[in-house]
Design a protein around this motif. Structure first.
Motif, PDB file in Angstrom:
ATOM      1  N   ILE A  87     -15.818   7.622  -7.935  1.00 31.94           N
ATOM      2  CA  ILE A  87     -14.526   6.975  -7.687  1.00 31.94           C
ATOM      3  C   ILE A  87     -14.255   6.779  -6.197  1.00 31.94           C
ATOM      4  O   ILE A  87     -13.279   6.132  -5.833  1.00 31.94           O
ATOM      5  N   LEU A  88     -15.131   7.322  -5.349  1.00 33.36           N
ATOM      6  CA  LEU A  88     -14.925   7.181  -3.905  1.00 33.36           C
ATOM      7  C   LEU A  88     -14.756   5.714  -3.484  1.00 33.36           C
ATOM      8  O   LEU A  88     -13.784   5.382  -2.784  1.00 33.36           O
ATOM      9  N   PRO A  89     -15.655   4.805  -3.892  1.00 29.95           N
ATOM     10  CA  PRO A  89     -15.464   3.399  -3.504  1.00 29.95           C
ATOM     11  C   PRO A  89     -14.141   2.825  -4.011  1.00 29.95           C
ATOM     12  O   PRO A  89     -13.501   2.042  -3.302  1.00 29.95           O
ATOM     13  N   VAL A  90     -13.730   3.243  -5.217  1.00 27.83           N
ATOM     14  CA  VAL A  90     -12.463   2.759  -5.770  1.00 27.83           C
ATOM     15  C   VAL A  90     -11.309   3.174  -4.857  1.00 27.83           C
ATOM     16  O   VAL A  90     -10.424   2.368  -4.534  1.00 27.83           O
ATOM     17  N   VAL A  91     -11.340   4.458  -4.421  1.00 26.70           N
ATOM     18  CA  VAL A  91     -10.275   4.958  -3.549  1.00 26.70           C
ATOM     19  C   VAL A  91     -10.293   4.223  -2.205  1.00 26.70           C
ATOM     20  O   VAL A  91      -9.247   3.815  -1.687  1.00 26.70           O
ATOM     21  N   ILE A  92     -11.486   4.030  -1.649  1.00 31.19           N
ATOM     22  CA  ILE A  92     -11.590   3.351  -0.350  1.00 31.19           C
ATOM     23  C   ILE A  92     -11.033   1.932  -0.444  1.00 31.19           C
ATOM     24  O   ILE A  92     -10.209   1.508   0.381  1.00 31.19           O
ATOM     25  N   VAL A  93     -11.473   1.206  -1.477  1.00 30.17           N
ATOM     26  CA  VAL A  93     -11.025  -0.178  -1.614  1.00 30.17           C
ATOM     27  C   VAL A  93      -9.505  -0.230  -1.810  1.00 30.17           C
ATOM     28  O   VAL A  93      -8.812  -1.040  -1.180  1.00 30.17           O
ATOM     29  N   ALA A  94      -8.973   0.670  -2.648  1.00 32.25           N
ATOM     30  CA  ALA A  94      -7.524   0.682  -2.889  1.00 32.25           C
ATOM     31  C   ALA A  94      -6.761   0.986  -1.608  1.00 32.25           C
ATOM     32  O   ALA A  94      -5.738   0.367  -1.305  1.00 32.25           O
ATOM     33  N   THR A  95      -7.267   1.957  -0.823  1.00 39.37           N
ATOM     34  CA  THR A  95      -6.618   2.316   0.433  1.00 39.37           C
ATOM     35  C   THR A  95      -6.565   1.111   1.376  1.00 39.37           C
ATOM     36  O   THR A  95      -5.532   0.802   1.971  1.00 39.37           O
ATOM     37  N   ARG A  96      -7.702   0.428   1.477  1.00 39.08           N
ATOM     38  CA  ARG A  96      -7.753  -0.710   2.391  1.00 39.08           C
ATOM     39  C   ARG A  96      -6.812  -1.824   1.948  1.00 39.08           C
ATOM     40  O   ARG A  96      -6.109  -2.412   2.772  1.00 39.08           O
ATOM     41  N   GLU A  97      -6.801  -2.103   0.650  1.00 39.26           N
ATOM     42  CA  GLU A  97      -5.905  -3.144   0.132  1.00 39.26           C
ATOM     43  C   GLU A  97      -4.459  -2.805   0.469  1.00 39.26           C
ATOM     44  O   GLU A  97      -3.685  -3.649   0.921  1.00 39.26           O
ATOM     45  N   ALA A  98      -4.101  -1.514   0.242  1.00 37.89           N
ATOM     46  CA  ALA A  98      -2.720  -1.095   0.467  1.00 37.89           C
ATOM     47  C   ALA A  98      -2.362  -1.203   1.945  1.00 37.89           C
ATOM     48  O   ALA A  98      -1.280  -1.662   2.316  1.00 37.89           O
ATOM     49  N   ILE A  99      -3.299  -0.788   2.822  1.00 43.19           N
ATOM     50  CA  ILE A  99      -3.031  -0.820   4.258  1.00 43.19           C
ATOM     51  C   ILE A  99      -2.893  -2.262   4.747  1.00 43.19           C
ATOM     52  O   ILE A  99      -2.059  -2.582   5.592  1.00 43.19           O
ATOM     53  N   ARG A 100      -3.729  -3.144   4.165  1.00 42.95           N
ATOM     54  CA  ARG A 100      -3.696  -4.540   4.586  1.00 42.95           C
ATOM     55  C   ARG A 100      -2.358  -5.196   4.269  1.00 42.95           C
ATOM     56  O   ARG A 100      -1.993  -6.188   4.892  1.00 42.95           O
ATOM     57  N   GLY A 101      -1.647  -4.644   3.294  1.00 43.80           N
ATOM     58  CA  GLY A 101      -0.358  -5.215   2.914  1.00 43.80           C
ATOM     59  C   GLY A 101       0.754  -4.927   3.909  1.00 43.80           C
ATOM     60  O   GLY A 101       1.850  -5.463   3.789  1.00 43.80           O
ATOM     61  N   ILE A 102       0.512  -4.044   4.882  1.00 39.12           N
ATOM     62  CA  ILE A 102       1.551  -3.700   5.861  1.00 39.12           C
ATOM     63  C   ILE A 102       1.597  -4.809   6.926  1.00 39.12           C
ATOM     64  O   ILE A 102       0.576  -5.097   7.552  1.00 39.12           O
ATOM     65  N   PRO A 103       2.769  -5.404   7.173  1.00 38.46           N
ATOM     66  CA  PRO A 103       2.856  -6.480   8.164  1.00 38.46           C
ATOM     67  C   PRO A 103       2.462  -5.979   9.559  1.00 38.46           C
ATOM     68  O   PRO A 103       2.755  -4.831   9.919  1.00 38.46           O
ATOM     69  N   VAL A 104       1.815  -6.845  10.331  1.00 39.26           N
ATOM     70  CA  VAL A 104       1.398  -6.490  11.689  1.00 39.26           C
ATOM     71  C   VAL A 104       2.625  -6.162  12.542  1.00 39.26           C
ATOM     72  O   VAL A 104       2.575  -5.305  13.428  1.00 39.26           O
ATOM     73  N   ALA A 105       3.757  -6.819  12.237  1.00 36.84           N
ATOM     74  CA  ALA A 105       4.980  -6.608  13.021  1.00 36.84           C
ATOM     75  C   ALA A 105       5.375  -5.134  13.058  1.00 36.84           C
ATOM     76  O   ALA A 105       5.864  -4.632  14.074  1.00 36.84           O
ATOM     77  N   ILE A 106       5.146  -4.412  11.961  1.00 37.55           N
ATOM     78  CA  ILE A 106       5.493  -2.990  11.911  1.00 37.55           C
ATOM     79  C   ILE A 106       4.679  -2.216  12.940  1.00 37.55           C
ATOM     80  O   ILE A 106       5.199  -1.409  13.715  1.00 37.55           O
ATOM     81  N   ARG A 107       3.367  -2.476  12.944  1.00 42.43           N
ATOM     82  CA  ARG A 107       2.501  -1.790  13.901  1.00 42.43           C
ATOM     83  C   ARG A 107       2.930  -2.135  15.333  1.00 42.43           C
ATOM     84  O   ARG A 107       3.059  -1.263  16.185  1.00 42.43           O
ATOM     85  N   GLU A 108       3.150  -3.441  15.563  1.00 40.40           N
ATOM     86  CA  GLU A 108       3.502  -3.875  16.917  1.00 40.40           C
ATOM     87  C   GLU A 108       4.801  -3.241  17.383  1.00 40.40           C
ATOM     88  O   GLU A 108       4.924  -2.812  18.527  1.00 40.40           O
ATOM     89  N   ALA A 109       5.774  -3.155  16.455  1.00 40.09           N
ATOM     90  CA  ALA A 109       7.054  -2.537  16.811  1.00 40.09           C
ATOM     91  C   ALA A 109       6.851  -1.094  17.226  1.00 40.09           C
ATOM     92  O   ALA A 109       7.431  -0.606  18.198  1.00 40.09           O
TER      93      ALA A 109
END
Lengths: 313, 344
Positions: A163-185
Motif C-alpha cells: 500500500i506504500l505507493p497508494v499512500v504516496i500517490v494519495a499524499t501527492r494528490e492531496a498536497i497538489r490541491g493546496i493553492p500556491v497562494a497559501i504557500r506564498e502567503a
C-alpha cells in the motif's frame, strides 16, 4: 426571400441538431446508468447472497469468539480477525509515516530533474504491480534473507509495501490541491519551508491523505495472495501473545513473531471443505470482509468531509 | 485566509490523538482475549503440507490442544510445498497424500534432515457421475484409461466412444488440478504413469467445483477424494470399479478399502515426522496422540481409518523411530502398509 428561406432552413437544421444532441445526451446517460448499475448491483447481489447463505453464523456471537474447528458448528473467526487486526497495525505503522514523508518530499522538496522523474514513474508503476509479486519479494527478503519467519511482522511489512505507493500517490494528490497562494502567503510572513509544510500544507491536505491511507488499508485487509505466499497458517487455535501486559513495561512485542492467519485465508479454507456446513461459515466470513471494507471506505468519506469543512479559505 | 495556525495544528493533534486511542482500544481488546500469554512457554508444534490430509490433522490438533494445552499450528502448502518446508527444517512434520519423491529425499538429505514415515489413514479416490446417469453401472480400469489417457485428447468426446453400450452423449470431464497429489495418484493408478493425462478437461484444485459440475450434467464424470463423495451423496453417485477384466465391480466404501478389495484407487495418506523434532516432548506427545486417537477422528472427517493390525504396526514403527521411506522415491499403487513398514 431567398435569404429568409435559408435562415428558416438553417433554423430547422439547428433544431434538428439540438434534438440530436439531446438524444445523444440521453443515450449516454442511460449507458452510464447501466454501467453504474452493473458494478453496484453485482456488489449488492453478491453481498445479499453472502448474507443469506451465512445468516445463521453472521449474527451469532460465538462465530467471532471461537477458534477454527473441524466441526462447522463450532468453527469461528477468532484467530482470523485477531490476525487481520494485528497485521493491519504493522501495515499502518510501516507504510503510513513512510508514505506520507515520501509524498511530501516528492511534492515539496525534490528538485525537478531526471532523477525525480524516474522515482515518480517508478512509484506510479509500483501501484500497479500484482500483489503476488509483493508476496514473492517478501518471501525472499523478509522470510529468508532477514529471517523474520512466517510471522505477523512479515505479513504486515509485506502489505505495507503493497500500500506504500497508494499512500504516496494519495499524499501527492492531496498536497497538489493546496493553492500556491497559501504557500506564498506563509513565506511572505517569514515562515521556513518546514513551517510552511507542517503548519499549512499538511494541515489542509490531511483529509485527502487519510482518505488514501484508509482506502489502501481496506485493500490490504482483503489481500490473500501475498499472505499465502509468505506462509500464513490455516489452523491456529491460539492467539498471539498480547501486545499489552499487566506488568511494566506494559508493552510486549512477542506477537510480532507469532504465526497467524487472516480473514480471507480462513474463508478460503472453509470454502474448499467437502462438507456443505462449512460453506455457511465461508459465506459469513465473506460478508464480514465486505462489511469491514465498506466501513473503512465509509470512514474515509467521513474523514474527508469533516476535514473539508474545517478549511476556511 | 482566516484559518489560524494553532487551529490547524490542533486538527493534526486531534487526528493523531484519535488514531492513538483507536490503536490503544484495539490493543486492549486483544489483550483481554489473549489470556493464554500468562502460561509457561512451551514449544509450538508446527505442521504443514497436503490439503487432503489437513482435515484429519486439524481434528487431531484441535483435540490435542484441548487435552494438553500444547499449541499446534497447521498450514496447507500442498504435499510438494510441505516437503519443501519440511526439508528446510521449518516445520516439525508434514502431511502428504503421496510418498516422498527422489528430489525431496535429496533435499532432505542435503539439509541433514531425517524423517519417520507414518501412514495414518486411507483415502479412496472416487469416480463420480450424475445420479440420473443410469447407463453406467460400473467401469473397468481400461475404460477409465481410454477416457482419461493422453491419447483421448480431442478424440474421445462422447460416452459411446468409450463403451459402445453407452449412449451417444457428450462426455464432460472434471478432474483434479495438475499440482495436486490426487491428480498424481489417479494418473499413476489408471495410466500407470504419474501426470499422464489428457489436458482437455475441467481441472480444479477446489473439489467443490467438480461436485457442482457433475451434479449439474447427466453426461459428466469426475474424480476426487472419498470425503467429497461422502459429504455430497445426494448430488452425485459413485461408480464401482473393476480392477481387472472379468473381475468384480467394487464400490468405494470404508469396508472395501480396509479389506483391500477397492483397487487400484485406494491410497494411503502419510505424515512425515522430523526425527530431530521427535526428541522434543511436545512433538512426541502430539504424534503419540495422533496415532492413538486418530481412528474415531478420521471417521468423523470422512476418511478411512487403518485396520487395527496396521495401526499397531505403525505405532511400533513410530516407537522404534525408524527413519527413511519404504518407497525409495517412486510412487507406487496398491501397496500394503504392513509390507511397506517391513521394508524400512
Amino acid at each position: 426571400m431567398n435569404k429568409q428561406a435559408s435562415a428558416l432552413h438553417n433554423l430547422d437544421e439547428v433544431r434538428a441538431m439540438i434534438k440530436r444532441h439531446k438524444m445523444n445526451d440521453q443515450i449516454f446517460s442511460i449507458i452510464g446508468l447501466i454501467a453504474l448499475m452493473v458494478g453496484l448491483l453485482t456488489l449488492l447481489i453478491l453481498f445479499i447472497d453472502l448474507v443469506m447463505d451465512g445468516y445463521p453464523k453472521l449474527f451469532s456471537w460465538d462465530f467471532y469468539t471461537n477458534f477454527p474447528s473441524r466441526r462447522a458448528a463450532n468453527a469461528g473467526l477468532l484467530s482470523a480477525w485477531v490476525g487481520s487486526a494485528l497485521v493491519m497495525i504493522v501495515t499502518f505503522i510501516s507504510a503510513v509515516p513512510m508514505g506520507i514523508a515520501a509524498g511530501i518530499y516528492l511534492e515539496e522538496y525534490a528538485p525537478k530533474n531526471w532523477f525525480s522523474d524516474f522515482i515518480e514513474i517508478n512509484v506510479t508503476n509500483l501501484a500497479g504491480v500484482p500483489s503476488i509479486v509483493y508476496g514473492l519479494l517478501a518471501l525472499g527478503l523478509f522470510v529468508y534473507i532477514l529471517d523474520l519467519g512466517q510471522s505477523i511482522v512479515t505479513a504486515g511489512l509485506t502489505l505495507g509495501l503493497l500500500i506504500l505507493p497508494v499512500v504516496i500517490v494519495a499524499t501527492r494528490e492531496a498536497i497538489r490541491g493546496i493553492p500556491v497562494a497559501i504557500r506564498e502567503a506563509a513565506y511572505a510572513v517569514g515562515a521556513t519551508k518546514w513551517q510552511v509544510v507542517y503548519h499549512h500544507v499538511l494541515q489542509y491536505s490531511i483529509g485527502g491523505i487519510l482518505t488514501g491511507v484508509i482506502i489502501g488499508m481496506a485493500r490490504a485487509i482483503g489481500e490473500t495472495a501475498p499472505i499465502i505466499t509468505i506462509g500464513a497458517l490455516t489452523f491456529i487455535a491460539f492467539l498471539p501473545p498480547s501486545p499489552v501486559t499487566s506488568t511494566a513495561p506494559f508493552l510486549n512485542f512477542d506477537w510480532l513473531t507469532s504465526g497467524f492467519t487472516v480473514l480471507p485465508i480462513q474463508m478460503f479454507s472453509w470454502l474448499s471443505r467437502p462438507s456443505a456446513d462449512f460453506h455457511v461459515n465461508a459465506a459469513a466470513a465473506g460478508a464480514v470482509i465486505i462489511v469491514v471494507t465498506l466501513l473503512m471506505n465509509a470512514m474515509a468519506i467521513r474523514v474527508r468531509y469533516k476535514m473539508r469543512k474545517k478549511i476556511k479559505w | 485566509m482566516r484559518s489560524e495556525p494553532n487551529q490547524a495544528e490542533s486538527t493534526v493533534a486531534s487526528i493523531s490523538r484519535k488514531l492513538g486511542t483507536c490503536l490503544m482500544l484495539s490493543a486492549v481488546a486483544l489483550g483481554i482475549s489473549a489470556c493464554s500469554g500468562e502460561q509457561a512457554e512451551t514449544r509450538i508444534v508446527r505442521i504443514d503440507g497436503s490439503s487432503t490430509v489437513f482435515p484429519i490433522t486439524e481434528a487431531v490438533a484441535e483435540e490435542f490442544q484441548i487435552t494438553t494445552r500444547i499449541k499446534t499450528t497447521v498450514g496447507i502448502s500442498g504435499t510438494g510445498g510441505g516437503f519443501k518446508k519440511f526439508c528446510r527444517g521449518e516445520v516439525d512434520m508434514t502431511q502428504a497424500s503421496r510418498p516422498i519423491l527422489h528430489e525431496e529425499m535429496e533435499a532432505c538429505k542435503a539439509a541433514g534432515i531425517e524423517y519417520i514415515e507414518l501412514p495414518i489413514a486411507y483415502d479412496a479416490l472416487t469416480v463420480v457421475i450424475n445420479p440420473q446417469n443410469d447407463f453406467v453401472t460400473s467401469m473397468t480400469v481400461d475404460e477409465l484409461k481410454k477416457m482419461w489417457g493422453p491419447e483421448a485428447q480431442n478424440v474421445i468426446k462422447s460416452w459411446n466412444q468409450v463403451n459402445p453400450a453407452w449412449p451417444d452423449r457428450p462426455l464432460k470431464l472434471f478432474g483434479a488440478g495438475s499440482d495436486s497429489g490426487t491428480f498424481d495418484y489417479f494418473t499413476e493408478a489408471i495410466m500407470g504413469k504419474a501426470k499422464s493425462s489428457r489436458g482437455d478437461f475441467t481441472a480444479s484444485e477446489d473439489d467443490n467445483v467438480i461436485v457442482k459440475g457433475v451434479a449439474g450434467d447427466i453426461g459428466a464424470i469426475g474424480y476426487f477424494g472419498f470425503a467429497y463423495f461422502a459429504e455430497n451423496q445426494q448430488a452425485i453417485k459413485a461408480v464401482p470399479i473393476v480392477a481387472k477384466a472379468g473381475g468384480e465391480a467394487v464400490s468405494p466404501s470404508e469396508e472395501n478399502v480396509r479389506n483391500g478389495s477397492y483397487q487400484p484407487l485406494s491410497r494411503p495418506l502419510f505424515i512425515y515426522v522430523n526425527a530431530a523434532s521427535a526428541e522434543a516432548p511436545e512433538v512426541k506427545s502430539f504424534v503419540d496422540y495422533y496415532l492413538e486417537h486418530s481412528t474415531e477422528l478420521i471417521q468423523e472427517v470422512k476418511f478411512i481409518p487403518l485396520p487395527d493390525n496396521e495401526v499397531t504396526a505403525v505405532i511400533e514403527h513410530w516407537q522404534a523411530r525408524k527413519t527413511g521411506t519404504g518407497f525409495g522415491g517412486e510412487p507406487e499403487v496398491g501397496v500394503k502398509i504392513e509390507d511397506l513398514l517391513k521394508r524400512i
